[in-house]
Motif scaffolding. Structure first.
Motif, PDB file in Angstrom:
ATOM      1  N   ASN A   1       0.809  -1.222   0.000  1.00  0.00           N
ATOM      2  CA  ASN A   1       0.000   0.000   0.000  1.00  0.00           C
ATOM      3  C   ASN A   1       0.841   1.270   0.000  1.00  0.00           C
TER       4      ASN A   1
ATOM      5  N   ALA B   1      -1.326  14.319  -2.115  1.00  0.00           N
ATOM      6  CA  ALA B   1      -2.554  15.116  -2.076  1.00  0.00           C
ATOM      7  C   ALA B   1      -2.590  15.984  -0.816  1.00  0.00           C
ATOM      8  N   ALA B   2      -2.133  15.424   0.323  1.00  0.00           N
ATOM      9  CA  ALA B   2      -2.110  16.197   1.566  1.00  0.00           C
ATOM     10  C   ALA B   2      -1.148  17.367   1.467  1.00  0.00           C
TER      11      ALA B   2
ATOM     12  N   GLN C   1      -1.689   9.613  -1.362  1.00  0.00           N
ATOM     13  CA  GLN C   1      -2.426  10.373  -0.360  1.00  0.00           C
ATOM     14  C   GLN C   1      -1.547  11.451   0.272  1.00  0.00           C
TER      15      GLN C   1
ATOM     16  N   GLY D   1      -0.257   3.788  -2.614  1.00  0.00           N
ATOM     17  CA  GLY D   1      -1.468   4.508  -2.228  1.00  0.00           C
ATOM     18  C   GLY D   1      -1.179   5.547  -1.165  1.00  0.00           C
ATOM     19  N   LEU D   2      -0.340   5.168  -0.176  1.00  0.00           N
ATOM     20  CA  LEU D   2       0.029   6.127   0.869  1.00  0.00           C
ATOM     21  C   LEU D   2       0.798   7.301   0.291  1.00  0.00           C
TER      22      LEU D   2
END
Length: 310
Positions: free
Chosen positions: A139, A149-150, A146, A142-143
């Motif tokens: 993952n 995006a953060a 994210q 995916g992390l």
């Protein structure tokens, strides 16, 4: 009885062999003095060692005995000991899991409710639980997305905040802070003026408080006096008087007594009204013709004549 050196040597050799065998099996995780059963399973790959534990619900109940690669099937066969006191179904599953980031792997016995009791030598089904490191590795993309995006959101927030701070318009933060500053100054001036008023009228305020204190004391004394007065008897007497007055009014309303008859008897009222009118006429005639009633004033009798009213 004297034991020869040869016998002593033989006994020491036997004891040494026994200790060697016991220690060898102990290092492999098998206790010769413990009642245990051996079971078998297999995995697609090997991530275990002969020192790996066998657990059930987090409790250690055995150890792995042997690990061997099967050249025909391409799988890893594992033999493990479990304490003989543990009874479980042969439909139970052996799960290989990661004991920790640095703790290696172990196998756990996931017991089943149905099926016959497993016996020593039985073959059990196996499965592999995904570990923490593998999960994070899978993952991580995916992390990472994210996290990107953060970071973009944080950058946008900082840009907007910077614009708000730099904005010199009426709606900007600087204008708001200036207005807030002016409000604080006005509040400070009001507070100073109030302090000056209080300082100038300190003596008057003290006198007013003293008078209020004296009035409160007098009020307290008056309340105590009223409390000590027998107000109950006064109220009771007043209630009696009101009751008597109510009875009198009821009697008058019913037409009883002189006053009641006067109010209820129309004939008596009419007679009194006629008498009142005649008395009024008499007094008026006396006033107009006093000689008619007093002979001293006139020897001639003056007859009474009723005056005509328009």
């Amino acid at each position: 009885m004297k034991i020869s050196k040869e016998v002593k040597t033989g006994i020491l050799v036997v004891v040494g062999i026994f200790l060697f065998i016991f220690g060898f099996h102990y290092l492999k995780g098998q206790n010769l003095f413990e009642d245990s059963n051996v079971y078998y399973t297999e995995f697609d790959y090997n991530a275990l060692t002969t020192s790996s534990l066998v657990t059930i619900k987090g409790n250690s109940v055995g150890k792995i005995r042997d690990i061997a690669y099967d050249y025909k099937t391409g799988k890893t066969k594992v033999a493990f000991f479990i304490n003989g006191e543990l009874k479980f179904s042969k439909n139970s599953v052996v799960r290989m899991y990661e004991a920790g980031l640095m703790g290696g792997n172990a196998i756990a016995l996931i017991t089943a409710e149905d099926g016959d009791i497993a016996k020593s030598g039985d073959f059990l089904k196996s499965e592999v639980e995904e570990g923490l490191v593998a999960s994070l590795s899978k993952n991580f993309s995916g992390l990472s997305g994210q996290l990107d995006a953060a970071l973009i959101s944080a950058d946008t927030l900082m840009v907007n905040l910077n614009r708000l701070i730099v904005d010199d318009s009426d709606k900007g933060l600087k204008s708001t802070m200036n207005e807030f500053k002016e409000t604080l100054k006005s509040f400070k001036n009001t507070s100073n003026n109030l302090n000056r008023v209080i300082t100038k009228n300190d003596e008057n305020i003290a006198i007013t408080l003293e008078r209020f204190k004296a009035a409160s004391t007098d009020l307290s004394v008056m309340a105590k006096q009223l409390k000590d007065t027998n107000i109950g008897s006064t109220v009771e007497s007043l209630n009696g008087t009101l009751g008597s007055l109510n009875t009198l009014l009821t009697t008058i309303k019913k037409g009883e007594g002189s006053l009641g008859k006067l109010m209820k008897d129309e004939a008596l009222y009419n007679n009194m009204e006629g008498a009142t009118k005649e008395l009024e006429a008499l007094l008026k005639d006396i006033k107009l013709h006093p000689k008619r009633y007093f002979r001293i004033l006139s020897k001639k009798e003056i007859p009474y004549k009723e005056e005509k009213t328009n």
